[in-house]
Design an enzyme around this catalytic site. Structure first.
Site, PDB file in Angstrom:
ATOM      1  CB  CYS A  34      -0.948   0.002   1.186  1.00 50.79           C
ATOM      2  SG  CYS A  34      -0.077   0.049   2.755  1.00 50.79           S
ATOM      3  CB  CYS A 103      -2.772  -2.251   8.815  1.00 50.45           C
ATOM      4  SG  CYS A 103      -3.766  -2.449   7.335  1.00 50.45           S
TER       5      CYS A 103
HETATM    6 FE1  FES Z   1      -1.446   0.297   4.397  1.00 48.52          FE
HETATM    7 FE2  FES Z   1      -3.095  -0.423   6.250  1.00 48.52          FE
HETATM    8  S1  FES Z   1      -3.554  -0.179   4.163  1.00 48.52           S
HETATM    9  S2  FES Z   1      -1.004  -0.072   6.452  1.00 48.52           S
END
Ligand code: FES
Length: 140
Positions: A34, A103
Site C-alpha cells: 500500500c 496493517c
Molecule cells: Fe497500508 Fe493499512 S492499508 S497499512
C-alpha cells in the site's frame, strides 16, 4: 460494525503522535503493497522506554495500531517492547477486520526498527537481539 470502539477511539484520537527531538532510537518501516510509511521515535534511558512517539502516512488501522502499540511499550523495558506482537496489539484493540491485520504488523516492525537503530548507535549488532525487520505485506 467492522471496527471496534477502541479502534475508532485510537484512530480519532491517536496517542503519542509526533517526534522526539532527542530520540536515541528512530525506526522507519514501509508497507510494500500500500506504500504506507511509519516512523517511530524512542527515548531510552537505562533500558527503559521513557518516551515514544510515532508519525505515519498510513491507513486508519495503521494509525490505531501504532497508537495502541506506543501505549503498550511506554514505560516498559526494551525486553518487554521486543516481545510486543501485532497480535497483542490487535487483541488490545478488541480485534481488526481480517484484511486489516497486516496493517498492525507495521506498528510492531516500526518498534523493532527503532530498537535496532538504538543498538546500532551503541555499536551493538542488533540482529541477534532484535531479529530481522521484514517487509510488511498489506492486502490492499
Ligand atoms: Fe497500508 Fe493499512 S492499508 S497499512
Amino acid at each position: 460494525m467492522l471496527y471496534s470502539e477502541k479502534v475508532f477511539d485510537h484512530f480519532s484520537n491517536p496517542r503519542n503522535v509526533g517526534e522526539i527531538p532527542d530520540a536515541n532510537g528512530i525506526g522507519e518501516v514501509g508497507n510494500a503493497k500500500c506504500g504506507d510509511i511509519m516512523k517511530m521515535y524512542l527515548k531510552i534511558e537505562n533500558g527503559i522506554i521513557v518516551d515514544v512517539k510515532f508519525k505515519t502516512f498510513g491507513c486508519g488501522a495503521a494509525i490505531a495500531t501504532s497508537s495502541m502499540a506506543t501505549e503498550m511499550i511506554k514505560g516498559k523495558s526494551i525486553d518487554d517492547a521486543l516481545k510486543l506482537t501485532n497480535k497483542a496489539v490487535v487483541e488490545a484493540l478488541d480485534g481488526l477486520p481480517a484484511v486489516k491485520i497486516h496493517c498492525s504488523v507495521l506498528a510492531e516492525q516500526a518498534v523493532k526498527s527503532a530498537l535496532s537503530d538504538y543498538y546500532t548507535r551503541l555499536g551493538v549488532d542488533p540482529l541477534p537481539i532484535v531479529g530481522p525487520i521484514g517487509v510488511v505485506e498489506c492486502e490492499e
